[in-house]
Design a protein around this motif. Structure first.
Motif, PDB file in Angstrom:
ATOM      1  N   SER A 239       0.856  -1.178   0.000  1.00 63.38           N
ATOM      2  CA  SER A 239       0.000   0.000   0.000  1.00 63.38           C
ATOM      3  C   SER A 239       0.895   1.231   0.000  1.00 63.38           C
ATOM      4  O   SER A 239       2.113   1.133   0.219  1.00 63.38           O
ATOM      5  CB  SER A 239      -0.924   0.021   1.214  1.00 63.38           C
ATOM      6  N   ARG A 331       0.881  -4.011   3.069  1.00 62.50           N
ATOM      7  CA  ARG A 331      -0.465  -4.045   2.501  1.00 62.50           C
ATOM      8  C   ARG A 331      -1.534  -3.772   3.558  1.00 62.50           C
ATOM      9  O   ARG A 331      -1.519  -4.350   4.650  1.00 62.50           O
ATOM     10  CB  ARG A 331      -0.715  -5.412   1.850  1.00 62.50           C
ATOM     11  N   SER A 335      -5.308   0.119  -1.331  1.00 68.46           N
ATOM     12  CA  SER A 335      -3.983   0.210  -1.946  1.00 68.46           C
ATOM     13  C   SER A 335      -3.329   1.552  -1.673  1.00 68.46           C
ATOM     14  O   SER A 335      -2.121   1.640  -1.447  1.00 68.46           O
ATOM     15  CB  SER A 335      -4.090  -0.009  -3.465  1.00 68.46           C
TER      16      SER A 335
END
Length: 339
Positions: A239, A331, A335
């Motif tokens: 992310s 993550r 995202s």
């Protein structure tokens, strides 16, 4: 020159939407040649084929309709945009081939100016214009097929970013909004000049600086907008936190966006990746800037956080408006988190 004939709205806003394109590509067989180091499986900027242990070829192409009225500038912008994919892969431009769609009924001097603009940019890049192909068409389109070269051990893949990396953007955002405003004669001459100067500026100069550092991931920001291309970089494995206050953009865009001088392509980008993005601030303008399709946009680079400040400083010394715009994290549910 007539606006209706020459400039109907082009550049990277003319790209097919990422969602439509993805559905088509996923049905095609991927290359199984071990020397094909990068294909279309990761939506990278170019294909890379190894020819020996020290050299690999980068193959890419890009072409589109005009987004400016001046044919020479259109040629230069289209060439800069096409060659950008080579720099996003960590390579050097070697040869280019013209791709031309042009009406036989139109003044051929216009085509000559387009080709001259492209040729001059290829020479600036240190490459050679080696030929091309043309067809008679109702509308003008121009671009290049470009071949570059790269060390197989030093390829910049778009999805190689690591948790803890800093994200650097090397050009300002907003050219899609400015050129949309210009088509309806609502953009200032100063804003248009800034956008054109940015679009014709080669990413070669940023890439030259990056060669001295460890680059984990890199792409160029074009038709899918900042957020679309960043999602491709993260590859559903990481992310990113984006600091909206650090995003470089053309100041004139705020007023244009508030007047809704925005593109259909930006809305396609929003539809495609919007559900992967969390906006913590209720800022319509910033959302539009981040979804805005860029023509010949900057490099988006993932690097060690310890080297990021030095990279940006060196780029600014070369009048490259680079900024650290965010960070890569482990993550999370989304995202991208825009703060």
């Amino acid at each position: 020159m007539s606006d209706i004939i020459f400039c109907k709205g082009g550049g990277c806003t003319a790209k097919l939407g990422a969602g439509v394109l993805g559905k088509i590509l996923e049905k095609l067989p991927s290359g199984d040649d071990p020397d094909l180091l990068v294909g279309f499986g990761s939506s990278d900027d170019g294909a890379v084929y190894r020819i020996n242990n020290r050299q690999a070829l980068i193959s890419t192409l890009d072409f589109f309709p005009p987004m400016v009225e001046d044919p020479y500038l259109f040629g230069a912008i289209a060439a800069a945009n096409a060659m950008s994919d080579v720099y996003a892969m960590g390579g050097e431009v070697k040869t280019a081939l013209n791709i031309v769609c042009f009406p036989e009924t139109m003044d051929m001097n216009i085509l000559g100016k387009i080709l001259q603009g492209g040729s001059d940019k290829v020479r600036e890049a240190g490459g050679v214009m080696a030929g091309g192909h043309s067809i008679n068409d109702e509308d003008i389109k121009y671009g290049l097929s470009v071949t570059g070269i790269v060390d197989p051990e030093k390829i910049y893949r778009n999805n190689g970013c690591r948790s803890g990396d800093a994200l650097i953007l090397t050009k300002k955002l907003g050219v899609g909004i400015i050129m949309t405003a210009d088509r309806i004669r609502q953009a200032s001459q100063d804003a248009v000049k800034k956008a054109i100067d940015s679009m014709k500026f080669l990413n070669k100069y940023a890439a030259d600086i990056l060669k001295d550092y460890e680059v984990h991931g890199c792409t160029d920001v074009t038709g899918f907008g900042f957020l679309g291309h960043l999602c491709e970089m993260l590859d559903k494995r990481h992310s990113a936190v984006v600091e909206s206050r650090s995003i470089p953009y053309f100041q004139e865009c705020r007023g244009y966006a508030e007047e809704f001088y925005i593109t259909a392509a930006a809305q396609k980008n929003r539809n495609y990746v919007g559900n992967q993005v969390s906006f913590e601030n209720n800022d319509f303008f910033m959302e539009e800037i981040l979804f805005d399709p860029q023509t010949s946009g900057g490099l988006l680079v993932s690097v060690c956080i310890s080297e990021a400040d030095e990279i940006v400083e060196k780029m600014k010394e070369k009048n490259i408006p680079a900024e650290i715009v965010g960070y890569v994290e482990k993550r999370q549910d989304k995202s991208i988190i825009v703060k």
